[in-house]
Write a protein that holds these residues in place. Sequence first.
Motif, PDB file in Angstrom:
ATOM      1  N   PRO A  27      32.695  -1.833  14.716  1.00 58.65           N
ATOM      2  CA  PRO A  27      32.737  -1.355  16.038  1.00 58.65           C
ATOM      3  C   PRO A  27      33.261   0.211  15.909  1.00 58.65           C
ATOM      4  CG  PRO A  27      34.212  -3.248  16.045  1.00 58.65           C
ATOM      5  CD  PRO A  27      33.502  -3.194  14.703  1.00 58.65           C
ATOM      6  N   LYS A  28      34.321   0.397  15.245  1.00 59.37           N
ATOM      7  CA  LYS A  28      35.008   1.772  15.284  1.00 59.37           C
ATOM      8  C   LYS A  28      33.860   2.792  14.579  1.00 59.37           C
ATOM      9  CE  LYS A  28      38.954   1.435  13.407  1.00 59.37           C
ATOM     10  NZ  LYS A  28      39.558   0.124  12.950  1.00 59.37           N
ATOM     11  N   ASN A  29      33.095   2.455  13.688  1.00 61.29           N
ATOM     12  CA  ASN A  29      32.243   3.410  12.952  1.00 61.29           C
ATOM     13  C   ASN A  29      33.118   3.987  11.844  1.00 61.29           C
ATOM     14  OD1 ASN A  29      30.006   2.644  14.092  1.00 61.29           O
ATOM     15  ND2 ASN A  29      29.823   4.575  15.537  1.00 61.29           N
ATOM     16  N   TYR A  30      34.178   3.417  11.645  1.00 62.05           N
ATOM     17  CA  TYR A  30      35.072   3.787  10.641  1.00 62.05           C
ATOM     18  C   TYR A  30      35.914   2.628  10.162  1.00 62.05           C
ATOM     19  CZ  TYR A  30      38.845   4.963  13.917  1.00 62.05           C
ATOM     20  OH  TYR A  30      39.660   4.886  14.767  1.00 62.05           O
ATOM     21  N   GLN A  31      36.341   2.609   8.849  1.00 57.77           N
ATOM     22  CA  GLN A  31      37.268   1.564   8.429  1.00 57.77           C
ATOM     23  C   GLN A  31      38.520   2.466   8.171  1.00 57.77           C
ATOM     24  OE1 GLN A  31      35.974   0.452   4.563  1.00 57.77           O
ATOM     25  NE2 GLN A  31      36.927  -1.850   4.822  1.00 57.77           N
ATOM     26  N   ILE A  32      39.631   1.741   8.486  1.00 60.34           N
ATOM     27  CA  ILE A  32      40.924   2.497   8.007  1.00 60.34           C
ATOM     28  C   ILE A  32      41.321   1.872   6.640  1.00 60.34           C
ATOM     29  CG2 ILE A  32      43.408   2.720   8.382  1.00 60.34           C
ATOM     30  CD1 ILE A  32      42.813   2.608  11.488  1.00 60.34           C
ATOM     31  N   SER A  33      41.224   2.728   5.764  1.00 61.87           N
ATOM     32  CA  SER A  33      41.396   2.347   4.230  1.00 61.87           C
ATOM     33  C   SER A  33      42.399   3.248   3.721  1.00 61.87           C
ATOM     34  CB  SER A  33      40.136   2.386   3.530  1.00 61.87           C
ATOM     35  OG  SER A  33      39.988   1.997   2.446  1.00 61.87           O
ATOM     36  N   GLN A  34      42.437   3.448   2.061  1.00 61.01           N
ATOM     37  CA  GLN A  34      43.302   4.354   1.476  1.00 61.01           C
ATOM     38  C   GLN A  34      42.244   5.135   0.672  1.00 61.01           C
ATOM     39  OE1 GLN A  34      46.713   1.949   0.154  1.00 61.01           O
ATOM     40  NE2 GLN A  34      47.847   3.108   1.668  1.00 61.01           N
ATOM     41  N   TYR A  35      42.903   6.405   0.395  1.00 63.99           N
ATOM     42  CA  TYR A  35      42.143   7.190  -0.526  1.00 63.99           C
ATOM     43  C   TYR A  35      42.777   7.613  -1.833  1.00 63.99           C
ATOM     44  CZ  TYR A  35      38.873  10.773  -1.402  1.00 63.99           C
ATOM     45  OH  TYR A  35      37.876  11.788  -2.154  1.00 63.99           O
TER      46      TYR A  35
END
Length: 474
Positions: free
Chosen positions: A87-95
Amino acid sequence: MYEAVVGLEIHLALDTESKIFSAAKADSFGEAPNVNIDPISLGLPGTLPVVNERVIDKAIMFSLAVNCDVPDTMQFHRKHYFYPDLPKNYQISQYDRPVGEHGFIVLENGKRIGITRCHIEEDAGKSVHPTYADYSLVDLNRTGAPLIEMVTEPDIRTGDEAREFLTKVRAIAQALGVSRANPEEGKMRADVNISVHLPDQPFGTKVEVKNLNSFQSVERAIEFEQKRQTRLIEAGGAVQQSTLGWDEGGQKTYLMRVKEGEADYRYFPEPDMPPIVISQEWLAKVCSETPELPDAKLERYLALGVRDDDAKLIAYNVDVATVFDAAISTYADNPQALANWLNSDIQGWLNGSGQSWQESSLQPAHLASLVKMIDAGAISGRTAKDILPEVMTGRAPEQLVEERGLKQMTDTSAIAKIVDEIINANPKIAANVAENPKAINALLGQVMKASKGKAKPDVVRALLQEKLGVVDAV
Ligand code: ADP
Ligand code: MG
């Protein structure tokens, strides 16, 4: 002969109470859709994520266990993509600042499989496509559930190696209590990158097979792709970089999409969360809470004299290891016998009853006393097997033996009396023993029967030999 080159991307669902950035319940296995959701996991405007410290603890613990370097600062990034279950249109991840980098796991043949990195991220929801319906549904229970993604170097060459690697990862995650890591509940999923090349040539173009949910499918997908790509190249074609799915029914891969580039995700640092500084004290705290790892258990069991195959079965299953460790702490004299019982009769009983180790009511101390009684000659192995089903329901073996008078006869004169009776009742066999020493076994069987299995067979044999004047009747 074209060789397969394989790198894995493994997702482990972290075993925490609450989600990664909110207080909603993390694990929704078996629950109704959309019950464990809240404004944060839905990404409603105005909400702010607050990181669950237990997630970081567990991710650090896992990263260290797979020999990764844990940097002093890590950071979350946003990875953008549109999908109905996100739903946020982004995923909180690490890079580029993940929790762990440059690790490895060693396979049994001594080969090191490099781990590029471990990163923490939130899970997405699930789209449900009901059969025969012209609509799809969205279940957001899983949205915001904490995950570790672990990416390996392209160091794996065969389906066998991939399976062994996955088995080790699962054993480590379970031993640490970081993740239940069972593919059946979706707590461990793997994407498999596969290319083929001739061993002295550079690597070929890879494909990615998505979301394999059993170790066997991983193995099969590798074998299938190795053949498909080899045939394609030998026919003059070229492998196209793409994302494939695995057709479980047909045991083959199918094309999902031609791969998106990394730039499409527009990674940028998560502005709602500062970088997280991992102090030396924090690392020390996690280290002090880290349970023993499977490889360390294996070494310990081998040092106790447990056979290699038995030691492995126990060391790589934390539930069995817990029972074994508790049992050897009450009876340390015969670890191999304890291992035999766990790996054969008890495992067999559990398989038959459909119970897991965790569900079973077996008390480790009861297993210990069962083996101790056999070793002391108080009961026969046969008796132990007979009472095992009740011991598995939590009953104490000493009590069962007492109640039913199952103790072996240790009084030699009582056994001698039965031996005399049997010899007198079977003069023909007895007379034959001098010529045919094996005939003694028939008498032995009868004595055992007459004693209801409670006479010790070696005592009976010795008495028969003595009375019949036979030296060696084997
Ligand atoms: P991408 O840019 O497509 O995400 P990465 O280099 O990040 O590719 O690697 C992703 C995964 O693919 C890793 O597990 C890596 O080991 C694996 N991989 C990389 N190159 C190859 C190759 N030529 N054949 C098989 N696997 C590969
Ligand atoms: Mg990549």
